[in-house]
Design a protein around this motif. Structure first.
Motif, mmCIF file in Angstrom:
data_model
loop_
_atom_site.group_PDB
_atom_site.id
_atom_site.type_symbol
_atom_site.label_atom_id
_atom_site.label_comp_id
_atom_site.label_asym_id
_atom_site.label_seq_id
_atom_site.Cartn_x
_atom_site.Cartn_y
_atom_site.Cartn_z
ATOM 1 N N ASP A 6 64.023 -77.169 43.819
ATOM 2 C CA ASP A 6 63.300 -78.346 43.117
ATOM 3 C C ASP A 6 62.074 -78.809 43.653
ATOM 4 O O ASP A 6 61.464 -79.960 43.327
ATOM 5 N N ILE A 7 61.356 -77.971 44.292
ATOM 6 C CA ILE A 7 59.792 -78.260 44.323
ATOM 7 C C ILE A 7 59.053 -78.270 42.985
ATOM 8 O O ILE A 7 59.401 -77.385 42.145
ATOM 9 N N ILE A 8 58.409 -79.291 42.742
ATOM 10 C CA ILE A 8 57.896 -79.340 41.430
ATOM 11 C C ILE A 8 56.283 -79.357 41.593
ATOM 12 O O ILE A 8 55.411 -79.056 40.467
ATOM 13 N N GLY B 207 48.317 -76.105 44.270
ATOM 14 C CA GLY B 207 48.493 -75.328 43.131
ATOM 15 C C GLY B 207 47.707 -75.775 41.688
ATOM 16 O O GLY B 207 46.958 -76.740 41.785
ATOM 17 N N PHE B 208 47.773 -75.291 40.687
ATOM 18 C CA PHE B 208 47.130 -75.581 39.430
ATOM 19 C C PHE B 208 47.916 -75.265 38.285
ATOM 20 O O PHE B 208 48.625 -74.410 38.158
ATOM 21 N N PHE C 209 52.375 -73.565 35.286
ATOM 22 C CA PHE C 209 52.058 -74.151 36.696
ATOM 23 C C PHE C 209 51.764 -72.846 37.716
ATOM 24 O O PHE C 209 52.987 -72.048 37.738
ATOM 25 N N ILE C 210 50.711 -72.748 38.402
ATOM 26 C CA ILE C 210 50.548 -71.582 39.330
ATOM 27 C C ILE C 210 50.863 -72.027 40.575
ATOM 28 O O ILE C 210 49.883 -72.853 41.290
ATOM 29 N N PRO C 211 51.794 -71.512 41.425
ATOM 30 C CA PRO C 211 52.039 -72.209 42.734
ATOM 31 C C PRO C 211 51.408 -71.858 43.946
ATOM 32 O O PRO C 211 51.971 -71.384 45.046
ATOM 33 N N SER C 212 50.014 -71.725 43.913
ATOM 34 C CA SER C 212 49.526 -71.295 45.060
ATOM 35 C C SER C 212 49.199 -72.535 46.120
ATOM 36 O O SER C 212 49.654 -73.704 45.582
ATOM 37 N N PHE C 213 48.986 -72.483 47.462
ATOM 38 C CA PHE C 213 49.271 -73.764 47.992
ATOM 39 C C PHE C 213 48.109 -73.539 49.316
ATOM 40 O O PHE C 213 47.611 -72.276 49.520
ATOM 41 N N LEU C 214 47.732 -74.565 49.497
ATOM 42 C CA LEU C 214 46.571 -74.769 50.709
ATOM 43 C C LEU C 214 46.983 -75.514 52.030
ATOM 44 O O LEU C 214 47.945 -76.548 51.711
ATOM 45 N N PRO D 51 49.146 -81.689 41.763
ATOM 46 C CA PRO D 51 49.603 -81.419 40.370
ATOM 47 C C PRO D 51 51.169 -81.178 40.473
ATOM 48 O O PRO D 51 51.462 -80.347 41.607
ATOM 49 N N ALA D 52 52.065 -81.555 39.562
ATOM 50 C CA ALA D 52 53.241 -81.394 39.658
ATOM 51 C C ALA D 52 53.910 -81.373 38.220
ATOM 52 O O ALA D 52 53.494 -82.088 37.275
ATOM 53 N N ASP D 53 54.981 -80.380 38.098
ATOM 54 C CA ASP D 53 55.161 -80.150 36.638
ATOM 55 C C ASP D 53 56.907 -80.462 36.448
ATOM 56 O O ASP D 53 57.673 -79.584 37.158
ATOM 57 N N PHE D 54 57.073 -81.252 35.747
ATOM 58 C CA PHE D 54 58.595 -81.744 35.568
ATOM 59 C C PHE D 54 59.343 -80.668 34.827
ATOM 60 O O PHE D 54 60.379 -80.582 34.861
#
Length: 269
Positions: A103-105, A110-111, A117-122, A139-142
């Motif tokens: 349930d990571i949103i 990410g962008f 939603f593209i789930p890249s991470f820094l 950014p978060a996507d419900f």
């Protein structure tokens, strides 16, 4: 590395929340920028940070206090000990359900590409006890957790269970994860059901997903009795009835239920 997941597709076990370490001054802060509408079943949304991803156990994630998910954006603060954190994520929780890494949103780094939603991470780094990073916006996507459809089925187990079995889960994925790529397992998961106890002869599962969208891979996942999340592995998957041995792709109806998506697991084969 594709969604968590999620994300993906942010798996995990039930856990208590570690709120971080407020007696120290080092922290990250910023805004969570929401897209979509929060489900009516929403209980909490928090920001969490992990030194490595996937964490070996869920209690290695440090959480913020709950944030206001009823607005387009919400400010958060997360107090952390000095160090490097590979992932900073936004995690959604449903009423009367445990925290679940599927349930990571949202993810720092990410962008959105159009509506996807593209789930890249820094990573982030806090050099000392006075470090404060104030522009860690996420950014978060419900839409990740607005699930109107259900997939149901049985899992039948044949043979001898491994003695060190700790947890079994059934997961629905947007694509088949790359073998051995545990990050891909978490971030491509759509939903994970932990309701089948280990050492069962048979169990039943239910995965909640978005209707009219293909689910490419439904797998039974195994975790050892040390609950090392970074060592999760497949036991088997739902097979295409017309091409046995190949993953079966299913499309559940909107606001409906897709039944009899049954899986067999053969431990001794």
């Amino acid at each position: 590395m594709c969604l968590l997941l999620f994300v993906v597709v942010l798996m995990t076990q039930p856990c208590s929340i570690d709120h971080g370490l407020k007696p120290i001054h080092s922290r990250i802060s910023g805004h969570v920028l929401f897209r979509g509408t929060a489900p009516t079943t929403t209980d909490q949304v928090r920001v969490g940070a992990a030194a490595s991803f996937p964490p070996s156990q869920m209690n290695e994630i440090l959480f913020s206090d709950p944030i206001d998910f009823r607005r387009d954006s919400a400010r958060y603060e997360l107090y952390l000990p000095p160090g490097d954190y590979e992932v900073v994520a936004v995690i959604w929780k449903e009423h009367n359900q445990p925290w679940n890494i599927s349930d990571i949103i949202g993810l720092y780094g990410g962008f959105f590409l159009n509506d996807v939603f593209i789930p890249s991470f820094l990573p982030v780094s806090l050099e000392d006890g006075d470090s404060q990073l104030d522009d860690i916006h996420i950014p978060a996507d419900f839409n990740r957790v607005n699930r109107d459809a259900k997939i149901r089925g049985s899992v039948t187990f044949f043979g001898t269970w491994p003695k060190n079995s700790g947890m079994v889960a059934v997961a629905a994925f947007s694509k088949k994860p790359a073998p051995g790529d545990f990050v891909d397992y978490y971030f491509s998961s759509l939903y994970i059901d932990y309701s089948i106890p280990p050492f069962s002869a048979e169990g039943f599962y239910q995965c909640r997903v978005r209707g009219n969208e293909p689910v490419a891979y439904i797998a039974v996942l195994w975790i050892d009795d040390g609950f090392h999340l970074d060592q999760i592995r497949d036991l088997g998957f739902y097979e295409d009835p017309l091409e046995p041995g190949e993953p079966g792709v299913v499309i559940p109806p909107a606001n409906g239920v897709l039944e009899n998506i049954d899986i067999q697991i053969h431990f001794d084969s």
